[in-house]
Write a protein that holds these residues in place. Structure first.
Motif, PDB file in Angstrom:
ATOM      1  N   TRP A 238     -13.359  -0.728  -0.302  1.00 50.69           N
ATOM      2  CA  TRP A 238     -12.174   0.028  -0.725  1.00 50.69           C
ATOM      3  C   TRP A 238     -11.755   1.067   0.325  1.00 50.69           C
ATOM      4  O   TRP A 238     -10.581   1.143   0.709  1.00 50.69           O
ATOM      5  N   SER A 241     -10.372  -0.622   3.218  1.00 54.63           N
ATOM      6  CA  SER A 241      -9.039  -1.154   2.907  1.00 54.63           C
ATOM      7  C   SER A 241      -7.977  -0.092   3.165  1.00 54.63           C
ATOM      8  O   SER A 241      -6.939  -0.359   3.760  1.00 54.63           O
ATOM      9  N   LEU A 242      -8.247   1.132   2.714  1.00 52.67           N
ATOM     10  CA  LEU A 242      -7.283   2.221   2.900  1.00 52.67           C
ATOM     11  C   LEU A 242      -7.186   2.633   4.368  1.00 52.67           C
ATOM     12  O   LEU A 242      -6.101   2.930   4.867  1.00 52.67           O
ATOM     13  N   LYS A 250       0.839  -2.130   1.431  1.00 50.56           N
ATOM     14  CA  LYS A 250       0.402  -2.498   0.076  1.00 50.56           C
ATOM     15  C   LYS A 250      -1.054  -2.968   0.104  1.00 50.56           C
ATOM     16  O   LYS A 250      -1.424  -3.744   0.987  1.00 50.56           O
ATOM     17  N   ILE A 251      -1.823  -2.511  -0.868  1.00 53.10           N
ATOM     18  CA  ILE A 251      -3.167  -3.078  -1.066  1.00 53.10           C
ATOM     19  C   ILE A 251      -3.124  -3.931  -2.326  1.00 53.10           C
ATOM     20  O   ILE A 251      -2.731  -3.447  -3.400  1.00 53.10           O
ATOM     21  N   LEU A 264     -10.623   8.030  -5.386  1.00 51.78           N
ATOM     22  CA  LEU A 264      -9.269   8.012  -4.827  1.00 51.78           C
ATOM     23  C   LEU A 264      -8.838   9.416  -4.441  1.00 51.78           C
ATOM     24  O   LEU A 264      -9.057  10.359  -5.196  1.00 51.78           O
ATOM     25  N   ILE A 269      -2.952   8.560  -0.736  1.00 50.17           N
ATOM     26  CA  ILE A 269      -2.152   7.420  -1.205  1.00 50.17           C
ATOM     27  C   ILE A 269      -0.657   7.726  -1.087  1.00 50.17           C
ATOM     28  O   ILE A 269       0.103   6.970  -0.482  1.00 50.17           O
ATOM     29  N   LYS A 275       1.230   1.353  -1.764  1.00 44.34           N
ATOM     30  CA  LYS A 275       1.364   0.723  -3.078  1.00 44.34           C
ATOM     31  C   LYS A 275       0.057   0.013  -3.406  1.00 44.34           C
ATOM     32  O   LYS A 275      -0.416  -0.799  -2.606  1.00 44.34           O
ATOM     33  N   LEU A 276      -0.499   0.308  -4.568  1.00 44.30           N
ATOM     34  CA  LEU A 276      -1.721  -0.352  -5.019  1.00 44.30           C
ATOM     35  C   LEU A 276      -1.347  -1.381  -6.070  1.00 44.30           C
ATOM     36  O   LEU A 276      -0.738  -1.047  -7.089  1.00 44.30           O
TER      37      LEU A 276
END
Ligand SMILES: [Zn+2]
Length: 332
Positions: A238, A241-242, A250-251, A264, A269, A275-276
């Motif tokens: 995670w 990913s960010l 976008k994830i 988080l 974000i 965008k999640l």
């Protein structure tokens, strides 16, 4: 018929038993199961989930040959090769009416709220059976209704375009193999984060290892990073990913084989305009599109194929460190 079943959660309780064959009503289809996929959901069903009925047959990803059809069934006939769209759905709620049967308000997943397909025969409503064309082989067919469909739906939800850089975490996994291939089919530049070089043969333009993913992706994109990150693995990647997501990106995520809890930072974000997008499964329309899309040029890497009797071993193999591709059960 032979079926792999358990009476109490726990992989050690799985055993092959002889049970009565299911019967066909006028709107249903009896399938002689040829192969079934082994996915994380099957492991969770066997070990942790509250399921119905008991004793319970797992097996969410099912492929076989139609043996018998009910008198009102028109779309498939005896001898057709079919895969099972594994959602129970009523067809009448607002979700179903907008082609989101996987979110049916009165539905659920076959193999959780009904028996699954780790058995010699499986009966489904004909609206759940989808014909497979001759061009698609047995192993690929088996991999379409869960692994392929989940990846395809996620890719559609992310709205990937030909100018996008798409990074796939878990690219050698069940869904990851399809996410990589399908993102390439959409024309994107695909970066696979994987320690397996063979994912290059599945459409990855670049293969980067986990421990150098951040630096490599920055280098490949000249610092812009990814437009879309597909996380098919769960919490273990995670943060990465960010870190590899670009501005306004976008994830898309589904599946949590490595866990579901993450921390988080909201500022991070919104500051990136990120965008999640969470997705689960896909619709029948997605499955039809996917079957058509894969007619000539999709492939799947199979690591091991087990018999029904080896069900315990098959499920435990999901977490084998040596695992290198998909695991299937060959049933007939
Ligand atoms: Zn519904």
């Amino acid at each position: 018929m032979k079926a792999l079943l358990f009476e109490k959660n726990g992989i050690e309780n799985l055993k092959v038993s002889d049970i009565q064959e299911p019967t066909v009503d006028e709107h249903s289809v009896k399938i002689k199961v040829k192969m079934a996929g082994v996915n994380p959901i099957d492991y969770f069903v066997v070990n942790y989930l509250q399921v119905n009925p008991i004793p319970h047959i797992p097996g969410a990803e099912i492929y076989g040959e139609v043996e018998k059809v009910g008198s009102h069934v028109k779309d498939v006939k005896e001898g057709d090769r079919v895969v099972v769209f594994n959602r129970v759905f009523d067809g009448s709620c607002d979700m179903c009416l907008s082609s989101k049967e996987m979110l049916c308000r009165n539905g659920g997943i076959m193999s959780v709220i009904t028996n699954g397909g780790y058995s010699e025969y499986f009966v489904v409503p004909s609206k759940n059976a989808f014909k497979i064309p001759d061009e698609i082989g047995d192993e690929l067919a088996t991999s379409l209704p869960v692994a392929g469909l989940t990846a395809y739906h996620a890719i559609k939800e992310s709205g990937i375009s030909a100018t996008d850089v798409v990074t796939v975490f878990g690219a050698s996994g069940n869904t990851g193999q399809f996410a990589t291939q399908l993102a390439k089919k959409m024309g994107a530049t695909v970066i696979a984060v994987s320690n397996k070089q063979w994912v290059k043969e599945y459409g990855a333009d670049y293969v980067v290892p986990y421990d150098k993913a951040k630096e490599e992706i920055e280098r490949i994109t000249n610092g812009k990073k990814s437009d879309v990150v597909i996380n098919s693995v769960g919490s273990s990647v995670w943060d990465l990913s960010l870190q590899t997501l670009g501005m306004d990106g976008k994830i898309v995520f589904f599946g949590g084989i490595t866990g579901s809890d993450v921390k988080l930072n909201l500022g991070q974000i919104y500051g990136m305009h990120a965008k999640l997008i969470g997705t689960t499964g896909g619709s029948r329309k997605d499955l039809i599109e996917l079957i058509d899309l894969c007619k000539n040029n999709c492939k799947v890497k199979i690591w091991k194929t087990f018999s029904l009797e080896e069900g315990q071993k098959a499920l435990n193999s999901l977490f084998d460190k040596e695992r290198d591709g998909r695991i299937l059960l060959k049933i007939s």
